[in-house]
Design an enzyme around this catalytic site. Structure first.
Site, PDB file in Angstrom:
ATOM      1  N   TYR A   1      -4.287 -10.366   9.304  1.00 60.83           N
ATOM      2  CA  TYR A   1      -3.713 -10.121  10.519  1.00 60.83           C
ATOM      3  C   TYR A   1      -4.825  -9.886  11.827  1.00 60.83           C
ATOM      4  CZ  TYR A   1      -3.467  -5.146   9.605  1.00 60.83           C
ATOM      5  OH  TYR A   1      -3.849  -3.731   9.275  1.00 60.83           O
ATOM      6  N   GLU A   2      -5.937  -9.655  11.301  1.00 63.41           N
ATOM      7  CA  GLU A   2      -7.016  -9.123  12.321  1.00 63.41           C
ATOM      8  C   GLU A   2      -7.455 -10.520  12.835  1.00 63.41           C
ATOM      9  OE1 GLU A   2     -10.087  -6.497  10.958  1.00 63.41           O
ATOM     10  OE2 GLU A   2      -8.735  -5.843   9.494  1.00 63.41           O
TER      11      GLU A   2
ATOM     12  N   MET B   1       0.812  -6.252   3.450  1.00 61.40           N
ATOM     13  CA  MET B   1       0.059  -7.470   4.165  1.00 61.40           C
ATOM     14  C   MET B   1      -1.607  -7.667   3.670  1.00 61.40           C
ATOM     15  SD  MET B   1       0.865  -6.102   7.819  1.00 61.40           S
ATOM     16  CE  MET B   1       2.691  -5.394   8.136  1.00 61.40           C
ATOM     17  N   SER B   2      -1.516  -7.301   2.209  1.00 56.05           N
ATOM     18  CA  SER B   2      -3.004  -7.412   1.829  1.00 56.05           C
ATOM     19  C   SER B   2      -2.956  -7.994   0.519  1.00 56.05           C
ATOM     20  CB  SER B   2      -3.680  -6.031   2.138  1.00 56.05           C
ATOM     21  OG  SER B   2      -2.975  -5.420   0.938  1.00 56.05           O
TER      22      SER B   2
ATOM     23  N   ARG C   1     -10.309  -2.286   3.839  1.00 55.53           N
ATOM     24  CA  ARG C   1     -10.514  -3.503   3.943  1.00 55.53           C
ATOM     25  C   ARG C   1     -10.225  -4.311   5.113  1.00 55.53           C
ATOM     26  NH1 ARG C   1      -5.609  -2.950   0.389  1.00 55.53           N
ATOM     27  NH2 ARG C   1      -6.408  -4.037  -0.941  1.00 55.53           N
ATOM     28  N   THR C   2     -10.342  -5.578   5.278  1.00 52.62           N
ATOM     29  CA  THR C   2     -10.162  -6.404   6.443  1.00 52.62           C
ATOM     30  C   THR C   2      -8.941  -7.137   6.043  1.00 52.62           C
ATOM     31  OG1 THR C   2     -12.365  -6.687   6.748  1.00 52.62           O
ATOM     32  CG2 THR C   2     -10.890  -8.413   7.654  1.00 52.62           C
ATOM     33  N   HIS C   3      -8.043  -7.083   6.796  1.00 54.27           N
ATOM     34  CA  HIS C   3      -6.637  -7.915   6.893  1.00 54.27           C
ATOM     35  C   HIS C   3      -6.590  -9.050   7.330  1.00 54.27           C
ATOM     36  CE1 HIS C   3      -5.450  -3.479   5.964  1.00 54.27           C
ATOM     37  NE2 HIS C   3      -4.771  -4.106   5.419  1.00 54.27           N
TER      38      HIS C   3
ATOM     39  N   SER D   1      -4.752   1.827   2.506  1.00 57.24           N
ATOM     40  CA  SER D   1      -4.143   2.801   3.466  1.00 57.24           C
ATOM     41  C   SER D   1      -3.746   4.065   2.423  1.00 57.24           C
ATOM     42  CB  SER D   1      -2.985   2.425   4.215  1.00 57.24           C
ATOM     43  OG  SER D   1      -3.334   1.207   4.865  1.00 57.24           O
TER      44      SER D   1
ATOM     45  N   ASN E   1       7.363   3.376   2.119  1.00 50.40           N
ATOM     46  CA  ASN E   1       8.255   3.320   2.968  1.00 50.40           C
ATOM     47  C   ASN E   1       9.407   2.488   2.369  1.00 50.40           C
ATOM     48  OD1 ASN E   1       6.266   1.172   4.160  1.00 50.40           O
ATOM     49  ND2 ASN E   1       8.201   0.265   4.721  1.00 50.40           N
TER      50      ASN E   1
ATOM     51  N   HIS F   1       4.105   3.977  10.912  1.00 53.34           N
ATOM     52  CA  HIS F   1       3.103   3.998  10.263  1.00 53.34           C
ATOM     53  C   HIS F   1       2.424   5.452   9.900  1.00 53.34           C
ATOM     54  CE1 HIS F   1      -0.412   1.720   8.312  1.00 53.34           C
ATOM     55  NE2 HIS F   1      -1.181   2.375   9.306  1.00 53.34           N
TER      56      HIS F   1
ATOM     57  N   ALA G   1      -1.042   0.108   0.120  1.00 54.36           N
ATOM     58  CA  ALA G   1       0.190   0.815   0.539  1.00 54.36           C
ATOM     59  C   ALA G   1       1.229  -0.344   0.655  1.00 54.36           C
ATOM     60  CB  ALA G   1       0.061   1.498   1.776  1.00 54.36           C
TER      61      ALA G   1
ATOM     62  N   HIS H   1     -11.618   5.361   7.835  1.00 50.14           N
ATOM     63  CA  HIS H   1     -12.589   4.944   6.702  1.00 50.14           C
ATOM     64  C   HIS H   1     -12.866   3.613   6.440  1.00 50.14           C
ATOM     65  CE1 HIS H   1     -12.433   8.933   4.989  1.00 50.14           C
ATOM     66  NE2 HIS H   1     -11.369   8.980   5.215  1.00 50.14           N
TER      67      HIS H   1
HETATM   68  N1  LIG Z   1       4.774  -6.175   5.509  1.00 51.18           N
HETATM   69  C1  LIG Z   1       4.796  -5.129   5.252  1.00 51.18           C
HETATM   70  N2  LIG Z   1       3.659  -4.326   4.949  1.00 51.18           N
HETATM   71  C2  LIG Z   1       3.629  -2.990   4.743  1.00 51.18           C
HETATM   72  N3  LIG Z   1       3.014  -2.086   4.565  1.00 51.18           N
HETATM   73  C3  LIG Z   1       3.458  -1.063   4.338  1.00 51.18           C
HETATM   74  I1  LIG Z   1       2.536   0.878   4.124  1.00 51.18           I
HETATM   75  N4  LIG Z   1       4.986  -1.029   4.557  1.00 51.18           N
HETATM   76  C4  LIG Z   1       5.069  -2.349   4.594  1.00 51.18           C
HETATM   77  C5  LIG Z   1       6.141  -3.177   4.809  1.00 51.18           C
HETATM   78  O1  LIG Z   1       7.338  -2.445   4.980  1.00 51.18           O
HETATM   79  N5  LIG Z   1       6.069  -4.577   5.158  1.00 51.18           N
END
Ligand SMILES: Nc1nc2[nH]c(I)nc2c(=O)[nH]1
Length: 266
Positions: A90-91, A206-207, A86-88, A33, A230, A242, A118, A65
């Site tokens: 959580y999908e 998460m990746s 990409r594929t995560h 991202s 963040n 997000h 990110a 994208h």
């Molecule tokens: N798990 C998790 N994934 C994220 N991705 C992003 I951008 N910020 C975060 C976050 O604060 N936690």
């Protein structure tokens, strides 16, 4: 289509070579991202395709994208394969789709994999939103692993020291950090973030970790770079949004493109 993940990656690599006209790739980059604008600095586009043109790839669950691959000639004449998204995990499609891109790239000749993402920052005392951070190591809290069976891959140095030094030659201000991966899709609670800080984490996302493990299993050298978008939950006064994340990525991407272009070209 084969139901064996590794055979499916080999099939996808053959299709990739036919689709792009490139018979072997040297380096693959996964743009997380906010990183997509950085892709333009990697080199000259040979061709661009939807990933669904290749076996084993699905249409992205999130519009945008993700679901696009780009074959690129770098300035130093290397062939780069760029995944714009990409594929995560959580999908909910399981682990193999998460690492299928990396496995396909390695089957197509890739020996260097650059994973960008990110991430939430766990160290607001030293990190600023918009900072890129080189991943020095990871903590895999996804509860998953792309490898099944008695394949005991050594993970002593998942994220190549050599590539990190190349990146720091390009930008000496780059910091390093430990990336912690959760399955998601929820962000963490403040209590979980306090736990991650106690565990020595610097970034949370998460990746990346499953792709890195698959790349090491395939013998590729890995560079990981996070963009702090963040402060992690509870470390700043406001809830996570997000959209803020994406805005930060866009603003920083040009600087990241120069960095990646220098590392990839070596
Ligand atoms: N798990 C998790 N994934 C994220 N991705 C992003 I951008 N910020 C975060 C976050 O604060 N936690």
């Amino acid at each position: 289509m084969s139901n064996d993940a590794y055979a499916l990656a080999a099939e996808a690599a053959v299709a990739l070579k036919e689709l792009t006209g490139v018979d072997s790739f040297d380096v693959a980059l996964v743009m997380g991202s906010g990183w997509v604008p950085a892709a333009d600095a990697i080199g000259t586009t040979i061709s661009e395709h939807r990933v669904t043109e290749l076996p084993g790839f699905s249409a992205p669950s999130v519009a945008g994208h993700s679901g696009v691959i780009r074959a690129v000639d770098t300035e130093s004449g290397r062939k780069a394969l760029i995944f714009l998204g990409r594929t995560h995990l959580y999908e909910g499609r399981g682990v193999d789709p998460v690492v299928h891109g990396v496995r396909t790239a390695i089957a197509a000749g890739v020996e260097t994999v650059v994973l960008t993402n990110a991430a939430g920052g766990l160290r607001p005392e030293v990190q600023n939103v918009g900072d890129p951070v080189l991943i020095s190591d990871h903590i895999n809290l996804t509860g998953a692993n792309p490898i099944t069976g008695a394949t005991f891959v050594d993970l002593t140095e998942v994220y190549s020291r050599r590539l990190r030094e190349l990146a720091r030659e390009a930008d000496p201000s780059l910091a390093e950090g430990v990336y912690v991966a959760f399955r998601g899709p929820t962000y963490e609670t403040p209590a979980e973030i306090r736990m991650l800080r106690a565990l020595g984490g610097d970034l949370v996302g998460m990746s990346t970790v499953l792709e890195a493990i698959a790349a090491r299993e395939g013998g590729a050298e890995v560079l990981g770079v996070s963009l702090v978008t963040n402060p992690a939950a509870g470390l700043a006064g406001t809830p996570l949004d997000h959209q803020d994340v994406l805005a930060v990525g866009r603003a920083t991407a040009a600087r990241m493109g120069v960095l990646l272009g220098k590392v990839v070209g070596k």
